[in-house]
Design an enzyme around this catalytic site. Structure first.
Site, short mmCIF file in Angstrom:
data_model
loop_
_atom_site.label_atom_id
_atom_site.label_comp_id
_atom_site.label_asym_id
_atom_site.label_seq_id
_atom_site.Cartn_x
_atom_site.Cartn_y
_atom_site.Cartn_z
CB THR A 43 -0.90 0.00 1.26
OG1 THR A 43 -1.62 -1.23 1.28
CG2 THR A 43 -1.89 1.16 1.24
CG HIS A 46 -0.68 0.58 -4.31
ND1 HIS A 46 -0.35 0.19 -5.58
CD2 HIS A 46 -1.14 -0.54 -3.69
CE1 HIS A 46 -0.60 -1.11 -5.72
NE2 HIS A 46 -1.07 -1.57 -4.58
#
Ligand code: NAD
Ligand code: ZN
Length: 350
Positions: A43, A46
């Site tokens: 994450t 990202h």
């Protein structure tokens, strides 16, 4: 000390900035933790790369990072359960405590959840401030590098132990860090035969090191036929979906036996088409959506498995870097050449 180094998203664009910001002051019910080791999650990559999801969710400026361990530096009023000097990690999903899900004993499904490192400042910094009720005291026998990855390990423990696993066969689809941890947790919990599917050769090797009985490349082998043949035509008892890839999800269901259980953790980037009739309805499958970690049942189970020495997570660890080398860290991760990379915002690994 009034100022600290923090790795921040200061603008809505790719990249990150190492900034000097004020050390947070813990208010009532809050705790300030000096970060010892922080680990990078997919994450975070990202967020760093500023993908579509990040653009819709992240509101800069934000200190990101949500996997860490550290030592309690200071406590606010009303935090009797935590003391200065405690070695801790934390549940980074901050539940509101009063929505319907919270009131029904499911704070991991809080409808107003805020995630530290995503919605509020996280742990890629010298210090992080959190609600005392989110702090998890780490047993001294648990090594520092393991304590830094309790958040994703908890995802794996939650997925595997959501239903019976002992004496059952299982397939793990997708062997990223969480899939790899799920392999170790399943085998430690009595899974009798574990098949792993993974397209990346390096990670198939790691899957075997983590205890998979077989690690199969779905690009080279008809994995559905292979696993069905290997289970006497029945299919596996348990699907642990850890890829978020639509093909892997469909294959996972096709590998599941009649009446089997699926734990779905992987997050597809778009809606996925499934054959509900043959894969769920006529199969009588039990499908479990897995979000985060149960507070704090998952943490207790994880603590027990680690303290009993049931989990060897060493193959997962990669580089250990100071925060200022964040560009190298994200490049390594983006190239698929690393698993868990640790940052040491307050100095070198011990
Ligand atoms: P990751 O992206 O590192 O791992 C996914 C793995 O799946 C990769 O190794 C990839 O090569 C593999 N893969 C891709 N296509 C495949 C296919 N067709 N067959 C088999 N393997 C395939 O991610 P991670 O950090 O290990 O996390 C796993 C998943 O869980 C991700 O989708 C992540 O977004 C999600 N996640 C969910 C929660 C939750 O609370 N539900 C929490 C954290 C992460
Ligand atoms: Zn709630």
């Amino acid at each position: 000390m009034t100022m600290m180094k923090a790795l921040r998203k200061t603008r809505a664009a790719a990249g990150a900035q190492l900034e000097s910001v004020p050390v947070p002051i813990p208010g009532a019910g809050e705790v300030l933790v000096r970060v010892r080791a922080a680990s990078i999650c997919g994450t975070d990559l990202h967020i760093y790369q500023w993908d579509e999801w990040s653009q819709s969710r992240i509101r800069p400026p934000l200190t990101f990072g949500h996997e860490f361990c550290g030592v309690v530096e200071k406590t606010g009023a009303g935090t009797e359960s935590v003391a200065e000097g405690d070695f801790v990690s934390a549940e980074m999903h901050i539940a509101d405590g009063h929505c319907r899900a919270c009131r029904m004993g499911q704070p991991h499904l809080c409808q107003n959840v805020k995630i530290a490192g995503i919605d509020v400042d996280g742990c890629f910094a010298e210090f992080v401030k959190l609600p005392a009720q989110n702090i998890w005291k780490v047993h001294p026998s648990i090594p520092e590098h393991y304590a830094a990855i309790l958040d994703p390990l908890g995802n794996a423990v939650h997925s595997v132990l959501a239903a019976p696993i002992s004496g059952q066969t299982a397939v793990v689809t997708g062997c990223g860090p969480i899939g790899l941890m799920a392999i170790a947790v399943a085998k430690a919990s009595g899974c009798s035969a574990l098949f792993a599917t993974e397209v990346n050769e390096y990670r198939r090797g790691l899957a075997r090191q983590m205890g998979a009985d077989e690690a199969i490349d779905p690009a080279a082998t008809d994995v559905v036929r292979y696993v069905r043949d290997a289970t006497g035509g029945a299919g596996v008892d348990v699907l642990l979906e850890m890829s978020g890839n639509p093909h892997a999800i469909r294959q996972g269901f096709q590998m599941l036996r009649q009446g089997g259980r699926a734990s779905l953790l992987g997050i597809p980037s778009r809606p996925v088409e499934l054959d509900l009739v043959s894969d769920v309805i006529f199969k009588g499958a039990t499908v479990l959506g897995i979000y985060g970690r149960k507070m704090f049942e998952t943490w207790v189970q994880m603590d027990e498995l680690l303290r009993a020495g049931k989990l060897n997570l060493e193959p997962l660890f990669h580089e250990r870097l100071p925060l200022k080398r964040f560009e190298d860290a994200f490049a390594l991760l983006a190239a698929g050449k690393a698993n868990k990379i640790l940052f040491y915002p307050n100095g070198n690994p011990s």
